[in-house]
Design a protein around this motif. Structure first.
Motif, mmCIF file in Angstrom:
data_model
loop_
_atom_site.group_PDB
_atom_site.id
_atom_site.type_symbol
_atom_site.label_atom_id
_atom_site.label_comp_id
_atom_site.label_asym_id
_atom_site.label_seq_id
_atom_site.Cartn_x
_atom_site.Cartn_y
_atom_site.Cartn_z
ATOM 1 N N LEU A 15 5.350 12.438 11.828
ATOM 2 C CA LEU A 15 5.060 11.491 10.743
ATOM 3 C C LEU A 15 3.688 11.786 10.141
ATOM 4 C CD1 LEU A 15 5.855 8.959 9.135
ATOM 5 C CD2 LEU A 15 4.818 7.575 10.950
ATOM 6 N N ALA A 16 2.703 12.085 10.999
ATOM 7 C CA ALA A 16 1.366 12.428 10.509
ATOM 8 C C ALA A 16 1.415 13.672 9.623
ATOM 9 C CB ALA A 16 0.422 12.655 11.696
ATOM 10 N N ASP A 17 2.199 14.668 10.032
ATOM 11 C CA ASP A 17 2.332 15.898 9.243
ATOM 12 C C ASP A 17 2.995 15.610 7.897
ATOM 13 O OD1 ASP A 17 1.174 17.361 11.239
ATOM 14 O OD2 ASP A 17 3.068 18.056 12.105
ATOM 15 N N ARG A 18 4.036 14.777 7.896
ATOM 16 C CA ARG A 18 4.752 14.479 6.658
ATOM 17 C C ARG A 18 3.872 13.727 5.661
ATOM 18 N NH1 ARG A 18 10.681 12.466 9.064
ATOM 19 N NH2 ARG A 18 11.147 14.407 10.181
ATOM 20 N N LEU A 19 2.986 12.881 6.191
ATOM 21 C CA LEU A 19 2.133 12.071 5.316
ATOM 22 C C LEU A 19 0.788 12.728 5.031
ATOM 23 C CD1 LEU A 19 2.738 8.530 6.886
ATOM 24 C CD2 LEU A 19 3.832 9.513 4.863
ATOM 25 N N GLY A 20 0.454 13.760 5.796
ATOM 26 C CA GLY A 20 -0.834 14.426 5.620
ATOM 27 C C GLY A 20 -1.994 13.563 6.072
ATOM 28 N N ILE A 21 -1.793 12.797 7.159
ATOM 29 C CA ILE A 21 -2.854 11.934 7.676
ATOM 30 C C ILE A 21 -3.071 12.241 9.149
ATOM 31 C CG2 ILE A 21 -2.369 10.088 6.012
ATOM 32 C CD1 ILE A 21 -0.854 8.602 8.193
ATOM 33 N N SER A 22 -4.080 11.578 9.750
ATOM 34 C CA SER A 22 -4.382 11.826 11.157
ATOM 35 C C SER A 22 -3.315 11.215 12.064
ATOM 36 C CB SER A 22 -5.744 11.213 11.520
ATOM 37 O OG SER A 22 -5.671 9.798 11.482
ATOM 38 N N LEU A 23 -3.275 11.678 13.311
ATOM 39 C CA LEU A 23 -2.337 11.152 14.296
ATOM 40 C C LEU A 23 -2.606 9.664 14.542
ATOM 41 C CD1 LEU A 23 -0.037 12.077 16.210
ATOM 42 C CD2 LEU A 23 -1.781 12.412 17.969
ATOM 43 N N ALA A 24 -3.895 9.302 14.624
ATOM 44 C CA ALA A 24 -4.259 7.897 14.843
ATOM 45 C C ALA A 24 -3.807 7.028 13.671
ATOM 46 C CB ALA A 24 -5.768 7.764 15.046
ATOM 47 N N GLY A 25 -3.951 7.560 12.444
ATOM 48 C CA GLY A 25 -3.525 6.823 11.255
ATOM 49 C C GLY A 25 -2.018 6.615 11.236
ATOM 50 N N ALA A 26 -1.279 7.666 11.597
ATOM 51 C CA ALA A 26 0.193 7.563 11.625
ATOM 52 C C ALA A 26 0.633 6.554 12.678
ATOM 53 C CB ALA A 26 0.806 8.928 11.918
ATOM 54 N N SER A 27 -0.041 6.539 13.830
ATOM 55 C CA SER A 27 0.287 5.595 14.903
ATOM 56 C C SER A 27 0.042 4.161 14.451
ATOM 57 C CB SER A 27 -0.563 5.906 16.142
ATOM 58 O OG SER A 27 -0.282 4.999 17.180
ATOM 59 N N LYS A 28 -1.050 3.934 13.716
ATOM 60 C CA LYS A 28 -1.376 2.593 13.228
ATOM 61 C C LYS A 28 -0.337 2.104 12.216
ATOM 62 C CE LYS A 28 -5.079 -0.037 10.968
ATOM 63 N NZ LYS A 28 -6.439 0.027 10.398
ATOM 64 N N GLY A 71 0.837 -1.203 0.000
ATOM 65 C CA GLY A 71 0.000 0.000 0.000
ATOM 66 C C GLY A 71 0.863 1.240 0.000
ATOM 67 N N HIS A 72 0.346 2.280 -0.613
ATOM 68 C CA HIS A 72 1.132 3.489 -0.821
ATOM 69 C C HIS A 72 1.461 4.227 0.478
ATOM 70 C CE1 HIS A 72 0.858 3.074 -5.111
ATOM 71 N NE2 HIS A 72 -0.462 3.005 -5.054
ATOM 72 N N THR A 73 0.523 4.253 1.435
ATOM 73 C CA THR A 73 0.737 5.072 2.634
ATOM 74 C C THR A 73 1.876 4.538 3.489
ATOM 75 O OG1 THR A 73 -1.610 5.612 2.653
ATOM 76 C CG2 THR A 73 -0.376 6.096 4.645
ATOM 77 N N ARG A 74 1.933 3.200 3.660
ATOM 78 C CA ARG A 74 3.010 2.649 4.482
ATOM 79 C C ARG A 74 4.356 2.743 3.778
ATOM 80 N NH1 ARG A 74 -1.057 -1.816 6.271
ATOM 81 N NH2 ARG A 74 -2.033 -0.702 7.975
#
Length: 318
Positions: free
Chosen positions: A240-253, A221-224
């Motif tokens: 990491l969430a900021d660099r990927l443009g995703i939520s904090l919960a998503g970055a943690s997962k 998958g592209h996000t990981r």
């Protein structure tokens, strides 16, 4: 609070080793065996108790008398200059029996984990300097104006006397503790032991260096893949969430999946989790880049349109 004062030369001479050997790890393991209620340790504790049998009471009594890992090391004669109140030879023989059963069957995995931690910490030094390393080793350590403050243990000041500090990760040291030794027997110099990730030890007790195949499969998958790229420069979950443009919960997962796959390691510094690529993660990323560099672009493959031009599948150059 313990305060270790550094000169510029002493800071430059400081280094990190991959552990202090089976006997020191055994001392930390004995303290964990006697005092920790961690459920992840129960199978290990039950097996060790069954195999040692008659020695268990003596071992637990030794751990109880010494109260903390530092005084246990002193009782074993591992701290040069600290006069032991007990017979070190008897204690070391007792510990040797414990090490044979509790530590050595797992030593290959433990040693690999300690080497992995050293490699990951070395990348912090390369990227951000040794001061950042010292400030991020453990929540109870704080670097301030050339002084490493250890918010644990006795209130005293330590001068290194021209020697660098040896830093050593420990697999068995309790996650709540750091242990400073003025003169460790094997290295001959001042040593600061700090624990490896308790979370990682709990997640994969003694199965440390084999990647989780199911977790590796989940990396598709592209996000990981982007997360792996983003972590070439270590950062916190929020960064990491900021660099990927995703939520904090998503970055943690995503970070959790990468960690289970053995591609990153995570250490905690106060309220912040810092994620660092492992050597496996670096190797995977490097291989991906090499393959990408030599790959034929999709638009130039036989039979694919390139603007108004079509490259023929059959035939050849006349």
């Amino acid at each position: 609070m313990l305060r270790i004062h550094f000169t510029a030369d002493e800071l430059a001479q400081s280094r990190m080793v991959a552990g202090l050997g089976p006997m020191v790890e055994g001392a930390f393991a004995l303290h964990l065996f006697a005092h920790s209620g961690d459920a992840a340790l129960r199978p290990w504790r039950h097996r060790v108790r069954a195999e040692l049998d008659l020695y268990v009471d003596e071992l637990e009594a030794l751990a109880e008398r010494t109260q903390n890992p530092h005084t246990l090391l002193a009782a074993l004669g591992q701290c040069v200059g600290h006069e032991a109140q007990e017979d070190c030879t008897t204690n070391r023989s007792l510990l040797a029996a414990f090490v044979r059963v509790a530590v050595m069957p797992h030593w290959s995995g433990v040693k690999s984990e300690l080497e992995r931690v050293r490699e990951a910490r070395a990348r912090i030094v390369i990227t951000n300097g040794i001061e950042r390393l010292l400030d991020s080793l453990h929540p109870k350590l704080h670097w301030h104006n050339s002084v490493l403050e250890i918010h644990d243990g006795p209130d005293r000041d330590v001068r290194l006397g021209g020697r660098g500090l040896v830093l050593s990760p420990s697999f068995f040291l309790s996650g709540q503790s750091c242990v400073f030794i003025d003169r460790e027997r094997e290295s001959g110099g001042p040593v600061l032991s700090f624990p490896t990730s308790t979370e990682r030890r709990r997640d994969s007790w003694f199965g440390l260096v084999e990647p989780d195949d199911s977790a590796l499969g989940a990396l598709v998958g592209h996000t990981r893949a982007a997360a792996l790229q983003a972590l070439t420069d270590s950062c916190s979950t929020g960064e990491l969430a900021d660099r990927l443009g995703i939520s904090l919960a998503g970055a943690s997962k995503h970070a959790a999946v990468l960690r289970r796959a053995g591609l990153i390691t995570t250490s905690r510094n106060r309220n912040k989790a810092i994620h660092i690529l492992t050597s496996l993660g670096m190797a995977l990323l490097q291989r991906h880049r090499q393959e990408a560099a030599f790959a034929v672009p999709q638009t130039l493959r036989p039979g694919r349109p390139v603007g108004r031009v079509r490259i023929p599948v059959q035939g050849g150059v006349s």
